[in-house]
Motif scaffolding. Structure first.
Motif, mmCIF file in Angstrom:
data_model
loop_
_atom_site.group_PDB
_atom_site.id
_atom_site.type_symbol
_atom_site.label_atom_id
_atom_site.label_comp_id
_atom_site.label_asym_id
_atom_site.label_seq_id
_atom_site.Cartn_x
_atom_site.Cartn_y
_atom_site.Cartn_z
ATOM 1 N N TYR A 24 -8.308 5.932 -32.378
ATOM 2 C CA TYR A 24 -9.462 4.876 -32.925
ATOM 3 C C TYR A 24 -8.644 3.562 -33.583
ATOM 4 C CZ TYR A 24 -13.202 8.203 -33.047
ATOM 5 O OH TYR A 24 -14.140 9.418 -32.851
ATOM 6 N N HIS A 25 -9.222 2.458 -33.660
ATOM 7 C CA HIS A 25 -8.821 1.484 -34.211
ATOM 8 C C HIS A 25 -9.278 0.892 -35.512
ATOM 9 C CE1 HIS A 25 -6.824 1.569 -30.294
ATOM 10 N NE2 HIS A 25 -5.798 0.580 -30.552
ATOM 11 N N SER A 26 -10.250 -0.043 -35.144
ATOM 12 C CA SER A 26 -11.054 -0.368 -36.433
ATOM 13 C C SER A 26 -12.271 0.145 -36.561
ATOM 14 C CB SER A 26 -11.356 -2.294 -36.027
ATOM 15 O OG SER A 26 -12.248 -2.501 -37.234
ATOM 16 N N VAL A 27 -12.886 0.525 -37.854
ATOM 17 C CA VAL A 27 -14.105 1.021 -38.107
ATOM 18 C C VAL A 27 -14.888 0.231 -38.832
ATOM 19 C CG1 VAL A 27 -15.372 2.929 -38.946
ATOM 20 C CG2 VAL A 27 -13.617 3.344 -37.895
ATOM 21 N N SER A 28 -15.816 -0.802 -38.109
ATOM 22 C CA SER A 28 -16.533 -1.658 -38.590
ATOM 23 C C SER A 28 -17.684 -2.165 -37.671
ATOM 24 C CB SER A 28 -15.597 -2.911 -38.794
ATOM 25 O OG SER A 28 -15.082 -3.538 -37.686
ATOM 26 N N ASP A 32 -19.049 -7.758 -32.233
ATOM 27 C CA ASP A 32 -18.021 -8.575 -31.509
ATOM 28 C C ASP A 32 -16.731 -8.021 -31.475
ATOM 29 O OD1 ASP A 32 -16.432 -10.817 -30.960
ATOM 30 O OD2 ASP A 32 -16.329 -11.782 -32.938
ATOM 31 N N ASP A 33 -16.456 -7.470 -30.286
ATOM 32 C CA ASP A 33 -15.451 -6.358 -29.882
ATOM 33 C C ASP A 33 -14.969 -6.751 -28.549
ATOM 34 O OD1 ASP A 33 -13.681 -4.298 -29.991
ATOM 35 O OD2 ASP A 33 -15.068 -2.641 -29.740
ATOM 36 N N PRO A 34 -14.335 -7.696 -28.026
ATOM 37 C CA PRO A 34 -14.030 -7.895 -26.722
ATOM 38 C C PRO A 34 -13.162 -6.823 -26.287
ATOM 39 C CG PRO A 34 -12.882 -9.505 -28.138
ATOM 40 C CD PRO A 34 -13.853 -8.592 -28.928
ATOM 41 N N TYR A 35 -12.124 -6.179 -26.923
ATOM 42 C CA TYR A 35 -11.329 -5.273 -26.340
ATOM 43 C C TYR A 35 -11.876 -3.832 -26.472
ATOM 44 C CZ TYR A 35 -8.093 -8.943 -26.645
ATOM 45 O OH TYR A 35 -7.408 -10.281 -26.676
ATOM 46 N N GLY A 36 -13.064 -3.515 -27.117
ATOM 47 C CA GLY A 36 -13.673 -2.176 -27.081
ATOM 48 C C GLY A 36 -12.918 -1.283 -27.931
ATOM 49 N N THR A 38 -13.442 -0.817 -31.407
ATOM 50 C CA THR A 38 -14.228 -0.836 -32.637
ATOM 51 C C THR A 38 -15.267 0.128 -32.713
ATOM 52 O OG1 THR A 38 -13.797 -3.212 -33.211
ATOM 53 C CG2 THR A 38 -15.401 -2.428 -34.581
ATOM 54 N N VAL A 39 -15.463 1.062 -33.605
ATOM 55 C CA VAL A 39 -16.626 1.594 -33.568
ATOM 56 C C VAL A 39 -17.251 1.611 -35.012
ATOM 57 C CG1 VAL A 39 -15.577 3.430 -32.213
ATOM 58 C CG2 VAL A 39 -15.367 3.757 -34.703
ATOM 59 N N SER A 225 -14.322 4.743 -27.956
ATOM 60 C CA SER A 225 -14.957 3.655 -28.225
ATOM 61 C C SER A 225 -16.491 3.725 -28.689
ATOM 62 C CB SER A 225 -15.312 2.770 -26.926
ATOM 63 O OG SER A 225 -16.146 3.355 -26.040
ATOM 64 N N HIS A 226 -17.154 2.789 -29.331
ATOM 65 C CA HIS A 226 -18.610 2.868 -29.819
ATOM 66 C C HIS A 226 -19.424 3.554 -28.850
ATOM 67 C CE1 HIS A 226 -21.242 1.901 -32.692
ATOM 68 N NE2 HIS A 226 -22.241 1.350 -31.766
ATOM 69 N N ALA A 227 -19.060 3.144 -27.656
ATOM 70 C CA ALA A 227 -20.007 3.816 -26.469
ATOM 71 C C ALA A 227 -19.771 5.421 -26.331
ATOM 72 C CB ALA A 227 -19.757 3.096 -25.229
ATOM 73 N N ASP A 228 -18.914 5.905 -26.793
ATOM 74 C CA ASP A 228 -18.708 7.393 -26.624
ATOM 75 C C ASP A 228 -19.580 8.151 -27.510
ATOM 76 O OD1 ASP A 228 -16.643 6.965 -24.794
ATOM 77 O OD2 ASP A 228 -15.168 6.836 -26.196
ATOM 78 N N ARG A 229 -20.439 9.148 -26.846
ATOM 79 C CA ARG A 229 -21.292 10.071 -27.676
ATOM 80 C C ARG A 229 -20.913 11.544 -26.900
ATOM 81 N NH1 ARG A 229 -26.659 6.644 -28.719
ATOM 82 N NH2 ARG A 229 -26.812 8.066 -30.434
ATOM 83 N N GLY A 230 -21.759 12.366 -27.236
ATOM 84 C CA GLY A 230 -21.418 13.704 -26.648
ATOM 85 C C GLY A 230 -20.792 13.936 -25.328
#
Length: 258
Positions: A24-28, A32-36, A38-39, A225-230
């Motif tokens: 992970y990186h940023s949690v916020s 606005d996340d051009p690099y994917g 942030t979650v 990434s934020h798109a990752d779910r189960g």
């Protein structure tokens, strides 16, 4: 209580199954996340819930390696690169709810700075020295991401030594504990960089896709990434198991490690 960051001098072979470590990186706010990288805190909660339902507990990398050496099952590594300030307010409460710990790879040369290395932004503040100590005091493992987030393969020998050796000493002064782990900025490393990390005294190093460097000083990780779910997490887990259970794959640079 500070985390026990001691890690075994793993004798891992590139042909043995590698531990699953999530990056992970940023949690916020991820809008606005051009690099994917942030979650949201809500998505992190959902992802940790998925792990717990599968009988997995997320821990820092040093704890993961100790557990594997002792034959313990059901552990997955959790890492947060760059040491963003939002870790304290956004990620830490979620980890506490799930009984999880993590390794936070920080930049002691940029306390309270920002991610100026990302040209597309957005600018996000980094942990201050007090913030790094607070994360350690909350039981998180603190590892090194170098001093200032530089491509280590492009540095002179003296500059490389400052990024590896000096960052370890700086973290020791901040937390009272020498960090066991190093994480390569941009995921970029070569044999000279690994030799410097080894010489500095680190027990392990983290990459993303280390290729032929695969081993204790170049552990593979899975970018989340934020798109990752189960379903996506399960697919990434399977891909990790298949890719890293036999010979190392060819080296590949991945932006997910920032």
């Amino acid at each position: 209580m500070a985390a026990d960051t001691s890690a075994p001098r793993a004798a891992a072979s590139p042909r043995l199954s590698q531990p699953w470590i999530l990056t992970y990186h940023s949690v916020s706010d991820p809008t606005d996340d051009p690099y994917g990288i942030t979650v949201s805190a809500e998505r992190l909660d959902e992802q940790l819930t998925w792990l717990r339902r599968r009988g997995l507990t997320a821990v820092g990398v040093a704890a993961l390696l100790r557990g594997r050496a002792a034959g313990r099952r059901g552990l997955v590594g959790l890492t947060f690169d760059d040491g963003y300030a939002d870790f304290l307010d956004e990620a830490l409460p979620v980890l506490a709810r799930h009984g999880c710990t993590a390794t936070v790879f920080v930049l002691p040369g940029l306390p309270g700075g920002s991610n100026a290395w990302d040209p597309l932004g957005p600018r996000r503040p980094l942990l201050t020295e007090d913030g790094i100590r607070a994360a350690a005091g909350a039981g998180m493992e603190i590892g090194s991401h170098g001093m200032r987030h530089r491509d280590l393969t492009a540095l002179s020998d003296d500059e490389l030594r400052a990024e590896t050796h000096s960052s370890r000493e700086a973290i020791r002064r901040l937390t009272g504990t020498e960090p066991a782990g190093f994480c390569y900025p941009y995921g970029t490393a070569d044999r000279r960089v690994l030799a410097s990390v080894r010489d500095a005294g680190y027990a392990y190093g983290c990459a993303l896709a280390p290729g032929p460097l695969l081993g204790p000083l170049a552990l593979p990780r899975t970018h989340v990434s934020h798109a990752d779910r189960g379903a996506r997490l399960r697919a990434k887990e399977v891909r990790h198991r298949l890719r890293h259970r036999t010979a190392a794959a060819p080296a590949r640079r991945t932006r997910g490690e920032a």
